[in-house]
Design a protein around this motif. Structure first.
Motif, PDB file in Angstrom:
ATOM      1  N   PHE A  37       0.922  -1.051   0.081  1.00 11.68           N
ATOM      2  CA  PHE A  37      -0.075   0.056  -0.141  1.00 11.68           C
ATOM      3  C   PHE A  37       0.828   1.252   0.106  1.00 11.68           C
ATOM      4  CE2 PHE A  37      -2.075   3.422   2.629  1.00 11.68           C
ATOM      5  CZ  PHE A  37      -2.818   3.694   1.828  1.00 11.68           C
ATOM      6  N   SER A  40       2.141   1.833  -3.460  1.00 12.79           N
ATOM      7  CA  SER A  40       1.008   1.850  -4.563  1.00 12.79           C
ATOM      8  C   SER A  40       0.773   3.526  -5.182  1.00 12.79           C
ATOM      9  CB  SER A  40      -0.023   1.282  -3.749  1.00 12.79           C
ATOM     10  OG  SER A  40      -0.742   2.347  -2.909  1.00 12.79           O
ATOM     11  N   LYS A  41       0.109   3.479  -6.124  1.00 11.70           N
ATOM     12  CA  LYS A  41      -0.471   4.643  -6.628  1.00 11.70           C
ATOM     13  C   LYS A  41      -1.598   5.248  -5.759  1.00 11.70           C
ATOM     14  CE  LYS A  41       1.135   3.445 -11.563  1.00 11.70           C
ATOM     15  NZ  LYS A  41       0.360   3.107 -12.746  1.00 11.70           N
ATOM     16  N   TRP A  42      -2.099   4.407  -5.508  1.00 12.29           N
ATOM     17  CA  TRP A  42      -3.397   4.943  -4.486  1.00 12.29           C
ATOM     18  C   TRP A  42      -2.708   5.787  -3.343  1.00 12.29           C
ATOM     19  CZ3 TRP A  42      -7.778   6.503  -3.889  1.00 12.29           C
ATOM     20  CH2 TRP A  42      -8.508   6.573  -2.612  1.00 12.29           C
ATOM     21  N   VAL A  45      -1.749   8.999  -4.472  1.00 13.37           N
ATOM     22  CA  VAL A  45      -2.911   9.863  -4.660  1.00 13.37           C
ATOM     23  C   VAL A  45      -3.429  10.592  -3.510  1.00 13.37           C
ATOM     24  CG1 VAL A  45      -5.584   9.777  -5.386  1.00 13.37           C
ATOM     25  CG2 VAL A  45      -3.766   8.826  -6.871  1.00 13.37           C
ATOM     26  N   LEU A  46      -3.227   9.723  -2.375  1.00 14.37           N
ATOM     27  CA  LEU A  46      -3.895  10.188  -1.056  1.00 14.37           C
ATOM     28  C   LEU A  46      -2.910  11.148  -0.229  1.00 14.37           C
ATOM     29  CD1 LEU A  46      -4.874   6.800   0.482  1.00 14.37           C
ATOM     30  CD2 LEU A  46      -6.368   8.703  -0.366  1.00 14.37           C
TER      31      LEU A  46
END
Length: 62
Positions: A37, A40-42, A45-46
């Motif tokens: 996580f 990660s790209k997510w 983004v956050l």
């Protein structure tokens, strides 16, 4: 800070807390999932935090 930023911060903080707990309990599978996580790209983004640097700092705590 708007609601979306607060939510994003809460998600990241929860992941950090979960990682610390997983290290304490020696739950390696959970640690691996959380490291994925952080990388990660997510995650990107956050937050603007460097996930690999965060991972390194968390590992240095123990």
């Amino acid at each position: 800070m708007n609601g979306y930023e607060e939510l994003a911060n809460a998600i990241v903080l929860q992941a950090v807390n979960d990682y610390r707990l997983a290290r304490k309990k020696k739950e390696s599978a959970k640690q691996v999932a959380l490291v994925q996580f952080f990388r990660s790209k997510w995650f990107a983004v956050l937050t603007n935090i460097d996930g690999r640097l965060l991972e390194q700092k968390l590992k240095e705590e123990y």
